[in-house]
Design a protein around this motif. Structure first.
Motif, mmCIF file in Angstrom:
data_model
loop_
_atom_site.group_PDB
_atom_site.id
_atom_site.type_symbol
_atom_site.label_atom_id
_atom_site.label_comp_id
_atom_site.label_asym_id
_atom_site.label_seq_id
_atom_site.Cartn_x
_atom_site.Cartn_y
_atom_site.Cartn_z
ATOM 1 N N TRP A 8 0.809 -1.218 0.000
ATOM 2 C CA TRP A 8 0.000 0.000 0.000
ATOM 3 C C TRP A 8 0.844 1.272 0.000
ATOM 4 O O TRP A 8 0.309 2.367 -0.190
ATOM 5 C CB TRP A 8 -0.997 0.003 1.157
ATOM 6 N N ASP A 11 0.284 2.639 -3.558
ATOM 7 C CA ASP A 11 -1.030 3.003 -4.074
ATOM 8 C C ASP A 11 -1.024 4.485 -4.443
ATOM 9 O O ASP A 11 -0.335 5.301 -3.819
ATOM 10 C CB ASP A 11 -2.111 2.750 -3.020
ATOM 11 N N ARG A 15 -4.119 4.551 1.491
ATOM 12 C CA ARG A 15 -5.157 3.727 2.079
ATOM 13 C C ARG A 15 -5.179 3.954 3.589
ATOM 14 O O ARG A 15 -4.373 4.701 4.135
ATOM 15 C CB ARG A 15 -4.904 2.263 1.736
#
Length: 350
Positions: A8, A11, A15
């Motif tokens: 993550w 990303d 998140r």
């Protein structure tokens, strides 16, 4: 300890784990910035060139350090690598001896660097620089591998490598994201930026969008390519394994050059292979009638072990790579390095 990068981190939008850790990351980045601003750096009597990145993990620093060493040698000077020796037990300063040292002593990267030019490992970079000054003389040029956030030495030239696909991830600092400090601050530490694999995500402008407009240094596009004949990849089933920051980059390189990967085994960065890993990889190769293939960096970590590691090394082939500087990148970098060396000489007359 090996680096485990949360997926993550990369990303496009943070998140919930990143948002939760964002205040800690902001504090980490601010403390790093303050540490670098307040540090009193040692100025060696010989030039210091530095290769680093803005994020944790691998972006191609070691191939860039080798490219800088080749430029230094082409200018009639003697490159000497200076590395922390991440993952090794030596605190240093020690000169890497390929006949005596293994990755257990020095970590993996210094062993690769020492194949190209003399390499020194030192947790204390000033002590490492002083050893280089004493041992290699006035024609030496220090090439720091992964030293951008280390303020122990005054650098004459610094370049940051940016992964063209992953860039700056979610734009947050460790542990909320991959950044070692805020991008705007780190951009002020370098005189050039190289994008490794710019074609993988888009044009340089979009990749470097977080870089402040005041940055006036050159943007060099680069990519990793095999430095030897790897046509053999097309003729075999392959079990590919890698313990680097971005194993998928290696797997993609193998497939781009015609390799058919039957199984992929991704390990954490700087992974110290266990006997169980060796047995599992060999068993997979036997089951599929396949050849084992890995990176040079991973291969050096198979040395210094027992029978299982020797068997794995005997069954494994590597894909050696170079960092190819696109367009005028090589000449631009040579001009910058030459100017830095001349500038150092003009301000450090005996």
């Amino acid at each position: 300890m090996p680096l485990h990068e949360p997926k993550w981190w990369y990303d496009k939008a943070p998140r919930w784990p990143a948002r939760l850790l964002a205040p800690v990351g902001a504090l980490y980045g601010r403390l790093t910035e303050l540490r670098l601003r307040r540090a009193r750096a040692y100025t060696p009597s010989i030039p210091v060139l530095c290769v680093g990145n803005f994020t944790a993990g691998g972006t191609g620093k070691t191939p860039m350090a080798i490219a800088l060493a080749q430029i230094v040698r082409g200018l009639g000077r003697e490159p000497v690598f200076l590395s922390r020796g991440y993952g090794g037990r030596l605190h240093g300063p020690d000169i890497v001896d390929l006949e005596r040292h293994t990755h257990i002593d020095t970590g993996d990267e210094p062993l690769l660097l020492a194949r190209v030019a003399p390499a020194v490992v030192a947790r204390n970079r000033r002590q490492g620089a002083e050893l280089i000054e004493r041992t290699f003389g006035s024609k030496a040029v220090i090439v720091m591998d992964d030293g951008l956030q280390n303020p122990a030495l005054k650098k004459d030239f610094s370049i940051a490598i940016v992964d063209g696909k992953r860039a700056f991830g979610n734009g947050l600092c460790i542990p909320a994201g991959p950044l070692r400090a805020p991008v705007a601050f780190q951009a002020g530490l370098v005189q050039a930026i190289a994008i490794n694999g710019a074609h993988e995500r888009g044009d340089a402008k979009s990749i470097l969008a977080p870089i402040p407009e005041f940055f006036a240094g050159p943007i060099i596009k680069a990519h990793v390519a095999p430095d030897s004949d790897i046509a053999w990849l097309k003729n075999h089933r392959l079990i590919a394994f890698a313990g680097i920051a971005n194993p998928e980059r290696f797997f993609a390189l193998v497939e781009t050059h015609g390799g058919t990967i039957t199984e992929r085994h991704a390990f954490p960065d700087h992974h110290n292979f266990a006997e169980s890993d060796a047995h599992r990889l060999i068993a997979a190769a036997d089951a599929h009638g396949a050849i084992l293939v890995t990176t040079e960096k991973d291969f050096v970590r198979l040395s210094g072990g027992g029978a299982a590691f020797r068997a794995l090394a005997e069954r494994t082939r590597t894909v050696p790579v170079d960092l190819v500087l696109e367009g005028n990148g090589y000449s631009e970098l040579m001009q910058l390095v030459s100017a830095a060396i001349l500038r150092h000489a003009s301000t450090h007359q005996p």
